[in-house]
Design a protein around this motif. Structure first.
Motif: not given
Ligand SMILES: C[S@@+](CC[C@H](N)C(=O)[O-])C[C@H]1O[C@@H](n2cnc3c(N)ncnc32)[C@H](O)[C@@H]1O
Length: 278
Positions: A106-107, A85, A152, A132-133, A149, A87, A45
């Motif tokens: 972040d998870l 979340g 989660a 976890d969010a 952005a 990332g 990613y």
């Molecule tokens: C599309 S990325 C967004 C992060 C960053 N803004 C980016 O554009 O790369 C989605 C993120 O959400 C996190 N995520 C998914 N489910 C989550 C949860 N339940 N709690 C916290 N983070 C979570 C994933 O691990 C990932 O890092």
């Protein structure tokens, strides 16, 4: 969401477990799938999107809208900010560079490890927390601002729980700004080309999109909320909706990011950014 290829019943002709289905996925299964998927995909990613995201930029969405231009969070200097979340925490580092006291949550441990490495490399080593969010490990009123952005929310089964948790950790009057896939996209195939311009599925079908192994265990899950659902869960958590930003695709952005492309961006919205206060 990756491109469909499933039928409405979720069944694959010939029997067996379909690799993609529209079926319920509870909070525990969704979180396990997300953690596994983001841990496994983190390096790829960031290889694909890392340059666009930058080391310490705050980009809200594939359209390329930046917080520098949008100013949706207001003045962040001296503010306590939570990135949900996060990332690899690019946005958190942008906030830190502007004087915010920021924490990224972040998870995915793998995403956070990349975040730490990037932070050490550019001298902006923000605190990062694995969690976890839907169960934020912070005290009530700990933050002035929260942001996300695409973190989660597209992946959680109980996004009302996330809203309630964010409301809890914000001080009264605190601001919550988050970007998610625009809900109208749920109706369209996840295809950046012409096929992605023709509505196929019901906007009102809340069954999540689930990729699963032969054992039926989910490996990737995305959840849908209609615009009305989002407003109701925000209001239910005590938020007031201040603005709903639908970034238009800029002429100078020629980049395709998954299903987000200049072709589709000219016709249908790709991102919804909710600006709320509690
Ligand atoms: C599309 S990325 C967004 C992060 C960053 N803004 C980016 O554009 O790369 C989605 C993120 O959400 C996190 N995520 C998914 N489910 C989550 C949860 N339940 N709690 C916290 N983070 C979570 C994933 O691990 C990932 O890092």
């Amino acid at each position: 969401m990756t491109s469909g290829g499933y039928d409405e019943s979720g069944a694959r002709s010939g029997g067996g477990t379909p690799p993609v289905a529209r079926r319920p996925s509870d909070p525990a299964e969704s979180a396990a799938a997300s953690r596994g998927w983001w841990d496994a995909q983190a390096a790829d990613y960031l290889e694909e999107h890392g340059v666009f995201l930058g080391d310490a930029r705050f980009v809200w969405c594939p359209e390329g809208l930046s917080e520098s231009d949008a100013g949706l969070l207001g003045d962040v200097a001296g503010r306590r900010v939570l990135e949900v979340g996060c990332g690899a925490a690019q946005c958190a580092r942008w906030l830190c560079a502007r004087g915010a006291d920021v924490v990224g949550l972040d998870l995915s441990m793998a995403m956070l490890r990349h975040g730490r490495q990037i932070g050490l490399g550019c001298g902006l080593d923000v605190p990062l927390v694995q969690g976890d969010a839907a169960r934020l490990p912070f005290t009530d009123g700990a933050f002035d601002l929260a942001c996300s952005a695409y973190g989660a929310l597209p992946f959680v089964a109980d996004s009302a729980a996330v809203m309630a948790e964010v409301a809890r950790v914000l001080r009264p009057g605190g601001r919550w700004v988050f970007a998610v896939t625009h809900p109208v996209r749920w109706s369209f195939p996840d295809d950046p080309g012409p096929a992605g311009l023709v509505a196929r599925d019901s906007y009102f079908d809340r069954r999540p999109y689930v990729e699963q192994g032969p054992d039926g265990v989910a490996t990737y899950v995305e959840h849908h909320r209609t615009l009305g659902d989002r407003v109701r869960e925000l209001v239910g958590a005590g938020f007031r909706l201040v603005d709903l930003v639908e970034p238009e695709w800029p002429e100078d952005n020629t980049r395709t990011w998954g299903q987000w492309s200049p072709l589709r961006g000219r016709v249908i919205p790709g991102t919804a950014i909710f600006v709320c206060e509690v």
